[in-house]
Design an enzyme around this catalytic site. Sequence first.
Site, PDB file in Angstrom:
ATOM      1  N   HIS A   1       0.835  -1.209   0.000  1.00  0.00           N
ATOM      2  CA  HIS A   1       0.000   0.000   0.000  1.00  0.00           C
ATOM      3  C   HIS A   1       0.867   1.255   0.000  1.00  0.00           C
ATOM      4  CE1 HIS A   1      -3.691  -2.202   0.592  1.00  0.00           C
ATOM      5  NE2 HIS A   1      -3.145  -2.874   1.590  1.00  0.00           N
TER       6      HIS A   1
ATOM      7  N   ILE B   1      -0.728  -6.992  13.917  1.00  0.00           N
ATOM      8  CA  ILE B   1      -0.126  -6.568  12.641  1.00  0.00           C
ATOM      9  C   ILE B   1      -1.067  -6.975  11.496  1.00  0.00           C
ATOM     10  CG2 ILE B   1       1.978  -6.543  11.234  1.00  0.00           C
ATOM     11  CD1 ILE B   1       2.447  -5.463  14.071  1.00  0.00           C
TER      12      ILE B   1
END
Length: 479
Positions: A49, A332
């Site tokens: 991303h 995470i």
Amino acid sequence: MYDVAIIGAGVIGALTARELSRYNLKCVVLEKENDVAMGTSKANSAIVHAGFDAKEGSKKAYFNVKGSEMMEKVASELGVKYIRNGSLVLAFDDDDMKTVEELYGRGVKNGVKGLFILSREELLKVEPNIGDDAVGALHATTGAIICPYGLAIAAMGNAMDNGCELKTNFPVKNIEKGEGKYILSSENETVEATFVVNAAGLFADEINKKLEDSDFSTHPRKGEYFVMDKAQGSLVKSTVFVTPSAKGKGILVSPTVDGNLLLGPTADDIEDKTDIETTDEGAAKIRSQAMRSVKGIDMRKVITSFAGLRAVGNTGDFEITAKDNYVAAMGIESPGLSASPAIAEHIAELLFNMGLKKEENKNFNPVRRPMDFFKTLSKEEKNALIKERPSYGRIVCRCEEITEGEIIDALTLNPRAKDLDGVKRRTRSGMGRCQGGFCSPSVTELIAKISGVAYEDVTKTGEGSGINFERTKGGVKNA
Ligand SMILES: Cc1cc2nc3c(=O)[nH]c(=O)nc-3n(C[C@H](O)[C@H](O)[C@H](O)COP(=O)(O)OP(=O)(O)OC[C@H]3O[C@@H](n4cnc5c(N)ncnc54)[C@H](O)[C@@H]3O)c2cc1C
């Protein structure tokens, strides 16, 4: 006695191991499964991303932007497939357009470069197959795609080549704090280490509770996917998102680094941390949303489906803590893959700050041969290699054109594959249109021959996943 024991061989554990192998340290990675990348790192959207999604000031935003900047170099050193293809967030109405503007503003604050807001006309120039309802988009030119399990495998392999150990089938069941050391044990084995890193993904909160009185917890959020045949792989070049919801980034349509098209993921909160079944409801959701975003998707071209589990933390952010020679990387979830090189570097820094000795490993080699190196050779180079190792001249997987030589490499190079899926993740044999229907018997034979196990005992993916039950000639298995 080890200097550092890392629990979990996903992208976080494997990249941390690689980071630490730059120094003269005795490190070990303890992984409960029989291979690397068996948790969330093997089943996700595979997007690096750009970093416009996470809230400014959050750990997610910081590590995403930094990790995304680091990823191209890391992937190139490790020979991992990576393509900077750019991403789009589609808007279908004025409300979506407002969200696109917010994401643009957030991205700028997060330090993301190369962001543009596109009108429908501009959008169609970037992606001509975008759905008729889209009115505009955010374009992030730094967005990329990667092979996520390839990253974990290559990072672990590189760490091992540089001196780190890997113990698979080592589920850490207990951790005790002794005099200047931690004692970590599975049912069969015990390891002692001065420092511990908890990179156990979805299970990191449970490990953490063995050492600390903590309120931090994670729950699984399932994401289901379809993988489309390569015939659909060029419908879009960019990763095409819709505007995000509170639960995630919505259903995306993205090419993969191997030329397939990926549709998904759904986002459903569940309780079972091991439930990776795909569902009819998930399939219906993906189909309708993906077809709205991109024209020309042909659902008859689906070759497989899978699901992954996000480790959703109760704080909404990554939880990275350091205390008493112990670092925990918890919660995470996305964008954890994108952030992974930056998180690994940070974990190493936290360990050094707590007194881990920092002495450069002069022999450290950051480079690893790409897993698909054979495909990258010229005809002359291929012929020369085939003369030297004739196994490179025999195709085993016809769909993906994988040679016997590449399968032998997967079974002999760090970290060695042990079963059919392990070979598949390293070479792509069995990932094509026939999904292993043709090559599985030959790959099974190679696994048996090289790993020294009986043909009948070769598994698909670890214990309990036998594929051969009976001999068609010569009696029943193990009779
Ligand atoms: C649907 C979905 C889509 C996603 N898409 C993206 C994306 O496009 N981009 C992005 O940046 N991120 C994405 N993510 C997030 C990303 O995949 C994760 O952040 C990342 O893979 C987490 O890596 P990890 O190493 O922390 O966890 P894992 O990969 O889960 O690794 C943890 C390891 O620890 C092992 N383990 C657990 N318990 C023990 C124990 N007791 N003893 C020993 N070993 C143990 C597990 O077997 C596992 O191998 C997505 C996640 C999902 C589920």
